[in-house]
Design an enzyme around this catalytic site. Sequence first.
Site, PDB file in Angstrom:
ATOM      1  N   ARG A 143      10.961   3.495   6.977  1.00  0.00           N
ATOM      2  CA  ARG A 143      10.373   3.531   5.629  1.00  0.00           C
ATOM      3  C   ARG A 143      11.037   4.611   4.771  1.00  0.00           C
ATOM      4  O   ARG A 143      11.222   4.440   3.570  1.00  0.00           O
ATOM      5  CB  ARG A 143       8.872   3.792   5.754  1.00  0.00           C
ATOM      6  CG  ARG A 143       8.118   3.696   4.442  1.00  0.00           C
ATOM      7  CD  ARG A 143       6.625   3.801   4.668  1.00  0.00           C
ATOM      8  NE  ARG A 143       5.913   3.836   3.406  1.00  0.00           N
ATOM      9  CZ  ARG A 143       4.913   4.652   3.139  1.00  0.00           C
ATOM     10  NH1 ARG A 143       4.503   5.503   4.070  1.00  0.00           N
ATOM     11  NH2 ARG A 143       4.308   4.635   1.976  1.00  0.00           N
ATOM     12  N   HIS A 184      12.610   4.025   1.029  1.00  0.00           N
ATOM     13  CA  HIS A 184      12.160   4.768  -0.146  1.00  0.00           C
ATOM     14  C   HIS A 184      13.296   5.569  -0.773  1.00  0.00           C
ATOM     15  O   HIS A 184      13.291   5.818  -1.981  1.00  0.00           O
ATOM     16  CB  HIS A 184      11.009   5.701   0.239  1.00  0.00           C
ATOM     17  CG  HIS A 184       9.693   4.998   0.372  1.00  0.00           C
ATOM     18  ND1 HIS A 184       8.523   5.458  -0.189  1.00  0.00           N
ATOM     19  CD2 HIS A 184       9.359   3.847   0.993  1.00  0.00           C
ATOM     20  CE1 HIS A 184       7.536   4.626   0.086  1.00  0.00           C
ATOM     21  NE2 HIS A 184       8.017   3.641   0.819  1.00  0.00           N
ATOM     22  N   ASN A 234       5.140   8.215  -2.302  1.00  0.00           N
ATOM     23  CA  ASN A 234       5.803   8.877  -1.177  1.00  0.00           C
ATOM     24  C   ASN A 234       4.906   9.859  -0.438  1.00  0.00           C
ATOM     25  O   ASN A 234       5.332  10.475   0.545  1.00  0.00           O
ATOM     26  CB  ASN A 234       7.051   9.618  -1.666  1.00  0.00           C
ATOM     27  CG  ASN A 234       8.127   8.668  -2.145  1.00  0.00           C
ATOM     28  OD1 ASN A 234       8.257   7.555  -1.640  1.00  0.00           O
ATOM     29  ND2 ASN A 234       8.897   9.077  -3.134  1.00  0.00           N
ATOM     30  N   HIS A 257       7.934  -4.579   7.761  1.00  0.00           N
ATOM     31  CA  HIS A 257       6.522  -4.285   7.997  1.00  0.00           C
ATOM     32  C   HIS A 257       6.068  -4.760   9.381  1.00  0.00           C
ATOM     33  O   HIS A 257       4.892  -4.620   9.715  1.00  0.00           O
ATOM     34  CB  HIS A 257       5.657  -4.948   6.924  1.00  0.00           C
ATOM     35  CG  HIS A 257       5.679  -4.228   5.621  1.00  0.00           C
ATOM     36  ND1 HIS A 257       5.129  -4.740   4.465  1.00  0.00           N
ATOM     37  CD2 HIS A 257       6.204  -3.016   5.280  1.00  0.00           C
ATOM     38  CE1 HIS A 257       5.296  -3.879   3.472  1.00  0.00           C
ATOM     39  NE2 HIS A 257       5.948  -2.834   3.947  1.00  0.00           N
TER      40      HIS A 257
END
Length: 814
Positions: A89, A93, A121, A222
Amino acid sequence: MKTAASILRPEPGTISPTAPASMAYNFLFLLSCIAVVSSSSHAYVYPPLVEGLSFTFYKSTCPDLESIVRSYLKQLFQSDISVASGLLRLHFHDCFVQGCDGSILLDGSFGGPSEKDAPPNLTLRPAAFKAIDELQTLITQACGPVVSCADIAALAARDSVRSTGGPKYKVPLGRRDGLSYATEEDVLSFLPSPTSNVTALIDVFTELDLTIKDLVTLSGAHTIGIAHCSSFEDRLFPTQDSTLDPIFAEKLYLTCPALNSTNTTVIDIRTPNTFDNKYFVDLLHREGLFTSDQGLYDDSRTKPFVIVFALCQRMFFENFVYSMTKMGQLSVLTGSQGDIRRNCSALNSNLSWYAVDGDGHDGKDPTLDQTFAENLYLTCPVANTSNTTALDVRSPDAFDNNYYVDLLNSQGLFTSDQGLYADARTQPTVTGFAVDQSLFFDKFVYSMTKMGQLSDSTLDQTFADNLYLTCPVANTTNTTVLDVRSPDTFDNKYYVDLLNRQGLFTSDQDLYTDSRTQPIVERFAAKQSLFFKKFVFSITKMGQLSVLTGNQGEIRSNCSAINSSNNLLSSSEGGRRYIYSFNLIRLKQVATIKTDADLDAKPGEEGNGRDAAACLAMDLSPIQNAVASGSYATIADACDELMLQVASRGIAYQEDWPFTVHLLGHIFANDLNSARFLWKSIPQGFKESKPELVAAWRIGQCLWTRDYAGVYDAIRGFEWSPEVAGLVAAFSENYTKKMFQLLSSAYSTIGVADVAHFLGMSEDEATNYALQHGWTMDSPSKMLTVKKPRIITEQKLDPSRLQRLTEYVFHLEH
């Protein structure tokens, strides 16, 4: 001769639009997918590499780079596999905002908050940031400062996929680290929210030159990881999302029983720690956690990809490698661009005393005093040391003006400190404070007092910080939304804002801080339907204030001007009606009022008024009738409506209010949110004087904490009054049925002792109950076999379904 797979896949996962549509071909496609299992030797196809990146970039400068990363992460994942999803992740990001430049790793500074501080975040795992820092230390020790933090993040993400069962692929390297971090506005613009619909997702991906197929493919990340309740609570409260599988939703309520819960749950319920295609299988069963997940199956533009990836893991892996490599090259810095950071969390220019000369060796900042610099080297002999030193070398434990004396002597620790004396704009102030401590103290007291008055203490801090970005100074002409959650939707989120101290106006937030209005705010926040119902009533009531009817007033020919400026409206009837409305507004401020008949009476005929208390007496008959008739499902709404009615009139209703019935009504309706709000609003004195009320709340507490056996103990541990005994018994029966249904859906076999625990029965009673519902029992092991409800499903491989699948497949675009 070309195989079916090669025809279907000129590039990884790309479906040829000219492929034949025969039924035989359909079977060849499915068989080719089932027969070929992804392995380490699989030859993945990669997108074109950005100039400056290559698969062998560190071959000569850091040949052991990948083995260092792999060895470290293998050991880390053995102790905590969940960090893998955090590292994956982190890379996402980083790349989506400002490109893959490692800017997500930067801490904030005197220049402002970093990307880490932006709301999307805040849930990034600290363990992931720590892993990147520790990897950089190991790599620098082995190779020197030659590998960028951005490349370390990309490698860590790849090994996170590989270590959890995903595809083994190569990562192009050569990225350089960015020299700045993105603004909060950029973060919010380019990181899709979990509540986003597919159109919003496509817009973001299109802006980044990523396709719809990239969107679905990368969403497959995911398949590992966890999520906080706040990320998907919009699908549970105030009403349940209709696209959620009911059993899945029921289990989510057990994890997130109310708004603003801090609990977490896995994203992929089938294989949460394995990188596979089960995430897409979840979507087919309406068990996608986020709105942004489930929407991929509900939208015709993305649904075909979901179906293919759910049926064929190999297709997902091939596409993931391609899309992941493509995403990992977004706006990368290469060559002489950017930097190689010595500390992933700080820009090189912000490392206090380090500079780099032409030979790449560390040298001291020329603005530092020589002796001071030598002492710093003793404390911090190499980069990335964990040692510490005092900020003020003269009097580190005393609050005085010696900090400014340090600056005059080139002994300021940080660049941001020493720069205050080097800058002509701030140098006079530094000099003045260094010479005159009393002047510094005077200004400090003034500044601290001023700072302490900057924001309303009732404001949520993050909300206040965002307001400062919009309104940085007084008298700004900027604007912002009133409701931060759903500014363009008329719903009850305004009241949710107030509960979270995010009301924009003082007049808004005060509604929650004032005890007279707080209960109403809490009920509206918990139940949108109740807010809507009362809004219709109140807006209609307001719309009749001091109205003119009949022959009163006029019909204007121009809404912005009266028909004749010489025509003064005067009417005894109109005046009397004005007085009537005024008296209604002041109703709760007077001891007695007149009835409508008195107000309508002619002069001299008044006097038939009645006492205000009698006029506004509570009519509890709807509640009493609901209890007496066994209409328990209607009790909560009836209580809520009547309480709001009397509370809005300023009546002190608490003494006579049936709090126990009201609380049990919410519990019976499984509305624990409203039950909690009601309990919080009850005066402490009432709680202490009403043991039955406390006993009712004990049931609610056990439900809230999922203490299944405790629910039954709370029910049986009190001798209920005749008024509520039937209600409690009905709840107990419903609760037992609900728990039994959950056990039926969650287990194939289960021990008798466990069934007894969940149903609040003895083992014999639980066994008999289960056998009556068709379960079977193995007496020696005391294990019960669950009778599953009959589910009628279509065969998955019938010709019609294969034909529809092929039609989907042929329309996929690379």
